[in-house]
Write a protein that holds these residues in place. Structure first.
Motif, PDB file in Angstrom:
ATOM      1  N   THR A   5      -5.508 -11.372  11.999  1.00  0.00           N
ATOM      2  CA  THR A   5      -4.645 -10.966  13.156  1.00  0.00           C
ATOM      3  C   THR A   5      -3.298 -11.061  12.776  1.00  0.00           C
ATOM      4  N   ARG A   6      -2.980 -11.800  11.615  1.00  0.00           N
ATOM      5  CA  ARG A   6      -1.790 -11.805  10.937  1.00  0.00           C
ATOM      6  C   ARG A   6      -1.640 -11.358   9.519  1.00  0.00           C
ATOM      7  N   GLN A   7      -1.295  -9.761   9.645  1.00  0.00           N
ATOM      8  CA  GLN A   7      -1.169  -9.258   8.591  1.00  0.00           C
ATOM      9  C   GLN A   7       0.352  -8.476   8.180  1.00  0.00           C
ATOM     10  N   SER A   8       0.597  -8.246   7.090  1.00  0.00           N
ATOM     11  CA  SER A   8       2.032  -8.038   6.942  1.00  0.00           C
ATOM     12  C   SER A   8       1.959  -6.561   7.121  1.00  0.00           C
ATOM     13  N   LYS A   9       3.319  -6.273   7.908  1.00  0.00           N
ATOM     14  CA  LYS A   9       3.624  -4.657   8.399  1.00  0.00           C
ATOM     15  C   LYS A   9       4.001  -4.074   7.198  1.00  0.00           C
ATOM     16  N   GLU A  10       4.588  -4.567   6.158  1.00  0.00           N
ATOM     17  CA  GLU A  10       4.935  -3.853   4.819  1.00  0.00           C
ATOM     18  C   GLU A  10       3.942  -3.563   3.956  1.00  0.00           C
ATOM     19  N   PRO A  11       3.779  -2.548   3.423  1.00  0.00           N
ATOM     20  CA  PRO A  11       2.602  -2.223   2.272  1.00  0.00           C
ATOM     21  C   PRO A  11       3.101  -2.986   1.290  1.00  0.00           C
ATOM     22  N   LEU A  12       2.103  -3.497   0.406  1.00  0.00           N
ATOM     23  CA  LEU A  12       2.154  -4.057  -1.056  1.00  0.00           C
ATOM     24  C   LEU A  12       2.915  -2.995  -2.108  1.00  0.00           C
ATOM     25  N   HIS A  13       2.167  -1.867  -1.974  1.00  0.00           N
ATOM     26  CA  HIS A  13       2.767  -0.991  -2.716  1.00  0.00           C
ATOM     27  C   HIS A  13       2.798   0.396  -2.083  1.00  0.00           C
ATOM     28  N   MET A  14       3.818   1.285  -2.398  1.00  0.00           N
ATOM     29  CA  MET A  14       3.609   2.652  -1.541  1.00  0.00           C
ATOM     30  C   MET A  14       4.408   3.619  -2.387  1.00  0.00           C
ATOM     31  N   PHE A  15       3.800   4.705  -2.633  1.00  0.00           N
ATOM     32  CA  PHE A  15       4.779   5.631  -3.290  1.00  0.00           C
ATOM     33  C   PHE A  15       4.269   7.253  -2.728  1.00  0.00           C
ATOM     34  N   ASN A  16       5.226   8.297  -2.979  1.00  0.00           N
ATOM     35  CA  ASN A  16       4.967   9.566  -2.364  1.00  0.00           C
ATOM     36  C   ASN A  16       4.229  10.227  -3.320  1.00  0.00           C
TER      37      ASN A  16
END
Length: 333
Positions: free
Chosen positions: A133-144
């Protein structure tokens, strides 16, 4: 092969998925609901209720503990398989079109739609399995994704490398840490890549496309190994384990279905010989295009989900399992 007909959705199916053992079958559809069924008898085990839009995609981890789903309500949700509880929700600016667990189930990858000024994006999240139930809202990696938008994706056996299929028919390998395209095949298909499924050892994979063909491609260089050309747009393709067959499903576009008879619409599951590239059989039954196909991990049955809202589970006959397509040679995947 008498099918078990599963009637738990009011609208067309978008994806179905077996768990690793094959005893559970997960299904999602345009009616906002995710269902889970016992694959051996078609009994519905439960429902995952919470999305407010078409649920496009679903995936389950190897231990059948966590389920992840992506929807047109711009949400990615993490569920407990056993209780049906929603453990965590990620919010995005556009719809989530595809989700997949990584090799060791500690990461998930998702594709968000290109819409309303937002580019198609790929995000990778770390999963906290100790406290779901405790996850990071921010992605570990992100790209377009630059150029043609991605429609399907999966993790490969190489750490931090994902495989994508695109609207233009291209398939690519991306390094998720830098967002750099490592390898691509622009001419894998000439139209939208509609499905992508890896084989058991992840050395090759099958893609289906609206260009009326399915292909098996090598995961290292993305070169086609086999091509299966049909006369109808394909929505899904799966590899049958322990048998030299691939299963293809599709049919004429849903919009023009009312104008054709069942035979002309070609709504059958097609069995093709994986090596000889020949069609060996068809299974009829759906009243509209087949949107998604999944094969039991042990190869004992397969399921297809259609535009008609039904899932059909076919347990293979003894004759299919006893057949010797290679003569006395036994080949195990």
């Amino acid at each position: 092969m008498r099918p078990i007909l599963l009637q738990g959705h009011e609208r067309s199916l978008t994806q179905i998925k077996f768990n690793k053992e094959g005893d559970l079958l997960f299904s999602c559809s345009k009616d906002h609901i995710i269902n889970v069924w016992f694959s051996h008898n078609g009994e519905r085990l439960g429902t995952y209720d919470g999305h407010n839009g078409t649920v496009w995609t679903v995936d389950v981890d190897a231990k059948s503990e966590l389920l992840v789903s992506g929807s047109a309500d711009n949400q990615l949700r993490l569920w407990s398989v056993a209780t049906g509880k929603c453990l965590f929700v990620w919010e995005f600016p556009t719809a989530v079109k595809r989700v997949a667990f990584g090799e060791d189930d500690t990461k998930i990858v998702c594709i968000t739609e290109q819409r309303m000024g937002h580019q198609c994006a790929i995000r990778v999240f770390d999963i906290n399995r100790e406290e779901p139930t405790r996850q990071s809202k921010e992605p570990l990696h992100m790209f377009n994704i630059i150029g043609s938008k991605a429609t399907v994706c999966a993790f490969t056996y190489t750490p931090n490398v994902i495989l994508t299929g695109h609207e233009s028919g291209k398939v690519s390998l991306f390094d998720v840490r830098s967002g750099e395209e490592i390898e691509n095949n622009e001419r894998a298909h000439s139209d939208v890549v509609t499905d992508l499924q890896l084989c058991k050892d992840q050395t090759y994979f099958i893609t289906s496309s609206k260009d009326k063909s399915a292909r098996i491609l090598d995961i290292r260089n993305l070169m086609p190994i086999k091509t299966y050309t049909t006369e109808t747009p394909l929505n899904s393709a799966a590899i049958a384990p322990n048998r030299p067959y691939v299963l293809l499903g599709g049919g004429q576009d849903a919009m023009s279905v009312t104008t054709t008879s069942l035979r002309q619409g070609k709504f059958e599951t097609r069995f093709w010989h994986r090596v000889f590239e020949e069609e060996v059989g068809r299974v009829k039954g759906h009243f509209g295009p087949i949107n998604t196909i999944a094969v039991h991990p042990a190869g004992t049955c397969y399921a297809s989900g259609g535009e008609d809202g039904f899932i059909r589970v076919h347990h293979f006959d003894e004759s299919y399992l006893r057949a010797k397509p290679y003569g006395d040679l036994e080949i195990m995947d």
